[in-house]
Scaffold this motif. Sequence first.
Motif, mmCIF file in Angstrom:
data_model
loop_
_atom_site.group_PDB
_atom_site.id
_atom_site.type_symbol
_atom_site.label_atom_id
_atom_site.label_comp_id
_atom_site.label_asym_id
_atom_site.label_seq_id
_atom_site.Cartn_x
_atom_site.Cartn_y
_atom_site.Cartn_z
ATOM 1 N N VAL A 1 87.736 53.724 24.719
ATOM 2 C CA VAL A 1 87.779 54.787 25.714
ATOM 3 C C VAL A 1 87.441 56.071 24.972
ATOM 4 N N LEU B 1 81.344 44.328 36.525
ATOM 5 C CA LEU B 1 81.295 44.164 35.075
ATOM 6 C C LEU B 1 80.289 43.094 34.680
ATOM 7 N N GLU C 1 88.208 56.748 32.873
ATOM 8 C CA GLU C 1 86.904 57.363 32.659
ATOM 9 C C GLU C 1 86.550 57.273 31.176
ATOM 10 N N TYR D 1 90.169 45.240 29.960
ATOM 11 C CA TYR D 1 89.315 46.309 30.492
ATOM 12 C C TYR D 1 89.902 46.839 31.806
ATOM 13 N N CYS D 2 90.290 45.943 32.676
ATOM 14 C CA CYS D 2 90.852 46.349 33.964
ATOM 15 C C CYS D 2 92.181 47.086 33.791
ATOM 16 N N LEU E 1 90.206 46.182 41.829
ATOM 17 C CA LEU E 1 91.381 46.486 41.011
ATOM 18 C C LEU E 1 92.357 47.351 41.794
ATOM 19 N N GLU F 1 90.089 50.706 42.112
ATOM 20 C CA GLU F 1 88.648 50.789 41.859
ATOM 21 C C GLU F 1 87.959 49.473 42.193
ATOM 22 N N ILE G 1 85.567 54.408 29.595
ATOM 23 C CA ILE G 1 85.822 53.081 29.017
ATOM 24 C C ILE G 1 84.519 52.291 28.899
ATOM 25 N N GLU H 1 93.186 48.748 31.296
ATOM 26 C CA GLU H 1 92.988 50.000 30.576
ATOM 27 C C GLU H 1 91.973 50.913 31.259
ATOM 28 N N TYR H 2 91.476 50.497 32.414
ATOM 29 C CA TYR H 2 90.384 51.220 33.060
ATOM 30 C C TYR H 2 90.681 52.723 33.164
ATOM 31 N N LEU I 1 85.058 47.378 40.529
ATOM 32 C CA LEU I 1 84.351 47.319 39.248
ATOM 33 C C LEU I 1 83.310 46.210 39.276
#
Length: 179
Positions: free
Chosen positions: A71, A27, A53, A47-48, A14, A23, A55, A50-51, A25
């Motif tokens: 989150v 998943l 800490e 998800y990506c 990401l 990041e 989540i 809105e990533y 990720l």
Amino acid sequence: MALSSTVYNFDVQLADVDRGVYESLALRVARHPSETEEYLLTRVIAYCLEYAEGIAFSSGLAEPDAPAIAVRDLTGALRAWIDVGAPDAARLHKASKAAPRVAVYTHKDPAQLLRQLAGERIHRADALELYAVDRELLAELAGRLDRRMKLDLSVTDRHLYVGVDGATLTGVVERHALQ
């Protein structure tokens, strides 16, 4: 006999330039037989995008009153309720009372969702964030969907660039406002 969920593994690199989030990720996402491929991919993209800490995906059908993605802060308090699809006004009303921030990512026609929600009673409706993920991008990704996928997802000005299988797919995530 009931059908069970299928687990998909996404390794995502990401690069969200809009938010300064970079990041790697890993998943594991369960897809219930009633979910479409587009819905699954919208959950992963949401998800990506809105990533942060804290989540996490919900338990899906096991928790029907929970958001698709939540989150939470270190105390467990809900900071953001992220829903996917076309939730009804009652669900969004409840979400707006439960969390300081509510966002919806839809893979459907946003105009139809906006018409469905127009005039309905939704707590803090003006603060609700509604995002429509490019339907052509989702269709292209669905055509390449595999149980194990590596994605390079770059985000600039809400434009998505998705590297998958040596190809780069593009699309936009468009924000809409309730009237």
